[in-house]
Design a protein around this motif. Sequence first.
Motif, short mmCIF file in Angstrom:
data_model
loop_
_atom_site.label_atom_id
_atom_site.label_comp_id
_atom_site.label_asym_id
_atom_site.label_seq_id
_atom_site.Cartn_x
_atom_site.Cartn_y
_atom_site.Cartn_z
N PRO A 611 0.73 -1.30 -0.06
CA PRO A 611 0.04 0.00 -0.04
C PRO A 611 0.80 1.03 -0.02
O PRO A 611 0.44 2.33 -0.75
N GLU A 612 2.04 1.28 0.72
CA GLU A 612 2.80 2.56 0.67
C GLU A 612 3.51 2.74 -0.55
O GLU A 612 4.12 3.75 -0.64
N SER A 613 3.72 1.94 -1.46
CA SER A 613 4.60 1.96 -2.60
C SER A 613 3.78 2.79 -3.79
O SER A 613 2.63 2.85 -4.19
N TYR A 696 -5.19 2.95 -4.49
CA TYR A 696 -5.59 2.24 -5.74
C TYR A 696 -6.22 0.86 -5.34
O TYR A 696 -7.27 0.42 -5.55
N ASN A 697 -5.38 0.23 -4.66
CA ASN A 697 -5.78 -1.29 -4.00
C ASN A 697 -6.44 -1.22 -2.82
O ASN A 697 -5.88 -1.71 -1.60
N VAL A 698 -7.69 -1.15 -2.94
CA VAL A 698 -8.82 -1.08 -1.84
C VAL A 698 -9.54 -2.37 -1.83
O VAL A 698 -10.23 -2.61 -2.76
N VAL A 699 -9.88 -2.97 -0.50
CA VAL A 699 -10.61 -3.97 -0.38
C VAL A 699 -12.16 -3.37 -0.20
O VAL A 699 -12.01 -2.98 1.01
N GLU A 714 -14.19 -0.32 4.24
CA GLU A 714 -12.95 -0.42 3.24
C GLU A 714 -11.57 -0.30 3.85
O GLU A 714 -11.36 0.57 4.58
N PHE A 715 -10.61 -0.96 3.42
CA PHE A 715 -9.45 -1.07 3.92
C PHE A 715 -8.49 -1.27 2.44
O PHE A 715 -8.66 -1.77 1.67
N GLU A 716 -7.17 -0.46 2.45
CA GLU A 716 -6.06 -0.63 1.79
C GLU A 716 -5.50 -1.95 1.91
O GLU A 716 -5.57 -2.62 3.10
N THR A 717 -4.87 -2.58 1.18
CA THR A 717 -4.40 -4.11 1.27
C THR A 717 -3.13 -4.30 0.30
O THR A 717 -3.10 -3.59 -0.83
N ASP A 718 -2.48 -5.33 0.74
CA ASP A 718 -1.25 -5.78 -0.36
C ASP A 718 -1.83 -6.71 -1.40
O ASP A 718 -2.96 -6.99 -1.31
#
Lengths: 794, 103
Positions: A611-613, A696-699, A714-718
């Motif tokens: 997520p931090e990338s 961008y990558n949100v579950v 909603e959460f960001e995730t790997d």
Amino acid sequence: MVCDSYAEDMDNVDTVRRGLIAAVIGGVAAGGVFSPAATYLDQFAPLSGDVWNATTDQPPSDVDGPHGQATLQYDGRRVPEVSADEEAALYYAVGYAHGTDRLFQMDLQRRLLRGQLSAVVGDAALDSDEFHVRMDFARAAAANWTALQSRNPAVADILDAYAEGVNAARDDQHLPPEFELLDFEPADWTPADTLILQLQIAWTLTGSFETLRRARIRDALGDDYDALFPRRYDHDSPILRGSASFAERRSAERDAAVPDAALTDWLSAFESPDGVGSNSWVVGGDHTDSGSPILANDPHLSLLAPPVWYQQHLDADDYWVRGVTFPGVPFVVIGENHAGAWGFTNVGADVLDCYAYETDGDQYRYRGEWRDFDTEEHTIEVADGDDVTVTKRTTVHGPLVEREGQRVGVSWTGLTATSTTDAVYAFARSDGLDDFRAAVRDFDLPTQHVVYADRDGNTYYKTTGRIPIRRVDGDAVPGWRVFDGSAGEAEWEGFTPYGESTWDGFVPFEEKPGAVNADYVATANQRVVDDPRHYLAESYSTPFRGERIYELLDGWAGDRDLTPADMRALQTDALDTRARRLVPRVLDAVDVESAGTPFDALPDWDYRMTPESEAALAFATFLDAYRERLYSEGFDAVGLGADDWPTDWVTVHLEDDASWFERAETPESATAAIGAAVDAAAARIADEGWETYGDYNVVALEHPFDQSFLNYPEFETDGSPATVNNFRRDSDVGASWRMVVPMDGEATVVLPGGNDGDPFSESYDDQLRAWADGDYYTFDRTFDGRTVRFGGGE
Amino acid sequence: MRRIVLAGVVLATFALSVVHWLGLLVGGVAVGLLAGSWPRALAGGAGFGLVAWLGFLAVLANAGRLDGYLASGQLLYVSLAIPLVLGAVGALSFFFRTRGRTA
């Protein structure tokens, strides 16, 4: 006189005022009862609202269990432990737990398969209902139930007891809130409903009309088809490595028919979403720190609110088992017991064939004679609309699916009785490798890779499920074309749709790939072996995950002994090997420094989709745009759509000299497309205001009703669609359960959501954050929550 | 005496509210009829609705559903508005028993 008149006037004013007030209050009352507002007041008024009554109701402390004593007790995350000496009592209580916690989900799933959704949601579900009615999954489940009762009465009795438990929970408590919102009541749960849910899972994993889609794509693309849709991906990481080189099968015969988009697009809507697959591996004790095997499994299914899985712990008289099952199915499907642990991934085997016929009205030609279709009228009930009648037709091969005059016959291994239920029941009771292997023989459907480890140190891998052998003129042929049903081509010997099959003409169990006590085996839906003895599958998943798992296992096992922590790190690994292949080409083609943030982070990137990338955001948006540049106009020009585009394996390997770029509608070259894609990705990032991959990558998982109070937070995730930590934001597919089970040590698990299906429960989504962050819970639980005693159970 | 009657009426209508939302309206009606002035009637009606809502929160908390409810957004607002509005509308009953007094 004046005073009298004034008093009279005031009386009149009072009368009018009182009448007015009465009208207002009475109007509000009447409006609340008779207007559309009545629904909202009945559902949501504090204290009396049906939705609130539904959510605050809890199971009673004591239930008159008709099968003897049992106890159900929850832990702090609504995971139940069910204990009983008698299995009928045990599974009655399991049914009670499922009926308490997931009844709406169960009812919705059986309605889906039975083609009864329109009856509660209206004509929006008519297409779905028509498809499921034509396939007649309900008839297959009924045939399965009939066969089960004679083949294995003990398991049939358990399904009966389970259904009784579900219905008791329904009768004892308020219905779940969703029933109140849709204003209907569920019918009795039956054993056939349990079996139809098993069919639903099997259909999700194996119900593929890829043959029809590929026929249309092949027809449209001509000479470019083979390069863009290779039968075999060129990689060295099949599940069982070290086998002979791949002998590619070719089929010189043409499709007996190429159905157009009207039929194939319609059918594709009822296949599984993009990305359904799984990871599993088992590492032998020679490579572990403890000296005992470790098993890991994370099935990649649709991520839903609530989850597709239900976690449960069962204590019987002579065994215990814990893990997850599909609500509606009593037995633990993936998990561990006193003797070992097991998990599954999808094979992707070809177990569905399509047949074209010469037809004349309600007759079809078959082996030189005209036969009537078996027909049956079926009425689909539609809420707030007129009922719709569908004529179901079947041939010797199975159901006839039809759309706008296009017709194909379908054979699918799920449309006959199977003994899968026997196998799953036996897994729970199995007492080690030999028991488990014996049970696997009954696992007819769906075709799965099973991995197993026992506490004696054994490991096992096997390709399971019934796989047909097709023959044309006596020769075995692949199942990747539409066969001539009128000529009796490629029929499945021993297969009886909607009846009991002998499976005579199917791949023998012993001839399916397998391994006992291998060093380690990793399955990620990739090719099973390079040169299988029998045709197994039309195509396999891209090998990105499989190659990465073996890359890490090989590297680690060469250096040291492995631990459960390594397995968890592997399950959540976010290195994208697509990026490792494609980013160097991007850096060659484009000056990323001048492209600015986040593209200037690409040169120093470790290819991890975290997520931090910033670089991960650059790559993900670039790849979206790159596909668009490569395929959009070229596929549009031949009447194909985005769903027909090649896989990412092809995309990342597409070179400048590919013949695809010779078309007028395609880019000049891959390099040219890369430059344009970076520009498009930069514009998209600016428009969206994204800064890192976590934006961008949100579950964002939705309840079937898609209401904000029912959806998950909603959460960001790997992860990405190509990382071992498989997460697909566009189709909401990912690890539906993560499980790492050492045979000696602490097992860990996590669900993408929560165990309780009640949207107001703390356990509706109490595991989601941990799942998104790649954290786990211990499999061991403390059961100190609400207790339900059945039949006076202690 | 009035306070005792008021307390009894509030309890009875609260109990009615547990089985049907009309109890919220009836509660407002009862409070309005017993109020000494319109402002008190209005405050009493809305106050009855608020008390009913607080009782509802206690029911939710007891069932472990309070957090889920407080996070439910639109449902939270709707279910708070219902008792306040019904209680206030019911309080209009104040004007049943008075002769032209509005304050």
